[in-house]
Design a protein around this motif. Structure first.
Motif, mmCIF file in Angstrom:
data_model
loop_
_atom_site.group_PDB
_atom_site.id
_atom_site.type_symbol
_atom_site.label_atom_id
_atom_site.label_comp_id
_atom_site.label_asym_id
_atom_site.label_seq_id
_atom_site.Cartn_x
_atom_site.Cartn_y
_atom_site.Cartn_z
ATOM 1 N N VAL A 78 9.991 -13.660 10.782
ATOM 2 C CA VAL A 78 9.485 -12.303 10.709
ATOM 3 C C VAL A 78 10.477 -11.415 11.448
ATOM 4 O O VAL A 78 10.817 -11.671 12.606
ATOM 5 N N LEU A 79 10.932 -10.354 10.772
ATOM 6 C CA LEU A 79 11.896 -9.416 11.349
ATOM 7 C C LEU A 79 11.177 -8.143 11.783
ATOM 8 O O LEU A 79 10.364 -7.595 11.021
ATOM 9 N N ILE A 87 7.882 -4.285 9.727
ATOM 10 C CA ILE A 87 7.717 -5.724 9.928
ATOM 11 C C ILE A 87 7.969 -6.379 8.582
ATOM 12 O O ILE A 87 7.278 -6.087 7.609
ATOM 13 N N THR A 88 8.958 -7.270 8.508
ATOM 14 C CA THR A 88 9.310 -7.920 7.248
ATOM 15 C C THR A 88 9.253 -9.423 7.410
ATOM 16 O O THR A 88 9.862 -9.979 8.327
ATOM 17 N N ARG A 303 13.964 -1.853 21.903
ATOM 18 C CA ARG A 303 14.934 -0.906 21.355
ATOM 19 C C ARG A 303 15.733 -1.478 20.204
ATOM 20 O O ARG A 303 16.089 -0.776 19.267
ATOM 21 N N GLU A 304 16.027 -2.769 20.269
ATOM 22 C CA GLU A 304 16.847 -3.412 19.255
ATOM 23 C C GLU A 304 15.987 -4.255 18.320
ATOM 24 O O GLU A 304 14.918 -4.741 18.704
ATOM 25 N N PRO A 305 16.431 -4.444 17.072
ATOM 26 C CA PRO A 305 15.712 -5.342 16.147
ATOM 27 C C PRO A 305 15.610 -6.755 16.730
ATOM 28 O O PRO A 305 16.510 -7.212 17.442
ATOM 29 N N PHE A 306 14.530 -7.421 16.434
ATOM 30 C CA PHE A 306 14.351 -8.791 16.899
ATOM 31 C C PHE A 306 13.580 -9.559 15.838
ATOM 32 O O PHE A 306 13.113 -8.982 14.851
ATOM 33 N N GLU A 307 13.458 -10.860 16.024
ATOM 34 C CA GLU A 307 12.821 -11.701 15.019
ATOM 35 C C GLU A 307 12.088 -12.856 15.672
ATOM 36 O O GLU A 307 12.359 -13.220 16.828
#
Length: 350
Positions: A78-79, A87-88, A303-307
């Motif tokens: 999940v991204l 949420i992807t 702040r940054e994208p995470f998964e």
């Protein structure tokens, strides 16, 4: 007469059914109404549909990815993108498997191999599991070709996994396989394995064309002559990784999409063919699932994208996550909330 009688009866002291509430009764009713309204308004104030919806979206996406991993026995993730509050979920589909148990070398989805340059059946009974493809019995340039044109599932833009078992007869520089002109696997004299993938780029006219070829190579000794070893290459939109017997041994950061598979899968061939056996070839491809957007009153506490990554069994991927993963949510009233994904993949509110 009727009116006079009624008046007479009333005057004799009988109760008047039309009489109103006493002051005490009115005070009691107002007190009860105030209490009921106070409790109701308090409960309504504590009910925040945006907060509940945000938690539900995150939890559902995580559970959906975990269930996908368990159902297909393949990784999922999940991204989370704080900039867009999206949420992807992404699953992994098994695109092809080949066990090399019959001369036709049938694989998943009915994709069989065509052997070229072999004097007979290129199989050995002494495989990694059952039989195996033996490239050693072929002449120079011998190869096995798998036509992938009939199966649109081989789309590796967003990521893939390719794994197989190898037992080289000798250690030498050779091309082991070419996956559609996008992924190549090669061996070297020191026992290392190299992988290369072709990225995608957009030219000055806005057209998608093949981009830079990036490489990753294991340390020496990843494979040994006469011994079976499991090797794997992974690309997940963030890292290109090489593994030997399930252990990551080389990684390179990379975020570009990959080029499309336009050619067959070829084992062997090339100017220097692989001299050894190969078995248990598996190709998995990443496929995008649903995308959700948080309510406007909610944002991620990052702040940054995470998964969050799940392994084949539905637990957290131990390579990506050494401990439970916390996902924080911030609300426009200044409060915060969140969820925790435990090591075994279960989702709990914080």
């Amino acid at each position: 007469m009727g009116i006079s009688a009624a008046t007479e009866r009333h005057s004799e002291g009988e109760p008047d059914l039309r009489s109103g509430f006493t002051l005490l009764e009115l005070l009691l009713v107002m007190t009860l109404l105030g209490t009921i309204l106070g409790v109701g308004l308090g409960a309504f104030a504590s009910f925040d549909p945006g907060r509940r919806a945000a938690r539900g979206l995150v939890a559902n996406a995580l559970r959906q990815a975990r269930n996908e991993a368990i159902a297909h026995r393949a990784p999922a993730r999940v991204l989370f993108d704080p900039a867009t509050r999206t949420i992807t979920s992404e699953g992994t589909a098994v695109a092809g498997t080949w066990r090399f148990e019959t001369p036709a070398m049938e694989g998943a989805r009915g994709i069989s191999g065509l052997a070229q340059g072999f004097p007979g059946t290129p199989l050995t009974d002494d495989g990694f599991v059952g039989k195996a493809l033996d490239m050693d019995v072929g002449g120079r340039g011998a190869k096995v070709v798998f036509d992938l044109s009939s199966e649109p599932l081989f789309r590796v833009r967003r990521g893939f996994r390719l794994s197989c078992a190898l037992r080289p007869k000798t250690l030498e520089a050779a091309q082991i396989l070419d996956f559609g002109g996008v992924v190549e696997m090669s061996s070297f004299e020191d026992g290392s394995i190299g992988f290369s993938v072709v990225t995608r780029r957009v030219d000055e006219l806005g057209r998608s064309i093949p981009g830079e070829t990036i490489n990753v190579r294991t340390s020496p000794g990843a494979i040994e002559a006469g011994r079976w070893s499991q090797v794997e290459v992974r690309y997940d939109g963030a890292w290109l990784s090489a593994l030997s017997d399930g252990v990551p041994v080389a990684m390179r950061a990379e975020t570009r999409e990959l080029w499309d598979v336009e050619k067959p899968l070829v084992i062997g061939g090339g100017r220097s063919g692989y001299d050894g056996q190969i078995d248990d070839l598996v190709i998995l491809v990443a496929r995008e699932g649903e995308t959700f957007i948080l309510p406007s009153s909610v944002e991620f506490d990052a702040r940054e994208p995470f998964e969050v990554r799940f392994d084949e069994g539905g637990g957290l991927d131990p390579i990506a996550h050494a401990r439970p993963v916390e996902i924080g949510l911030k609300f426009d009233d200044g409060t915060s909330d969140g969820l925790v994904v435990q090591v075994f993949g279960t989702v709990e509110t914080r």
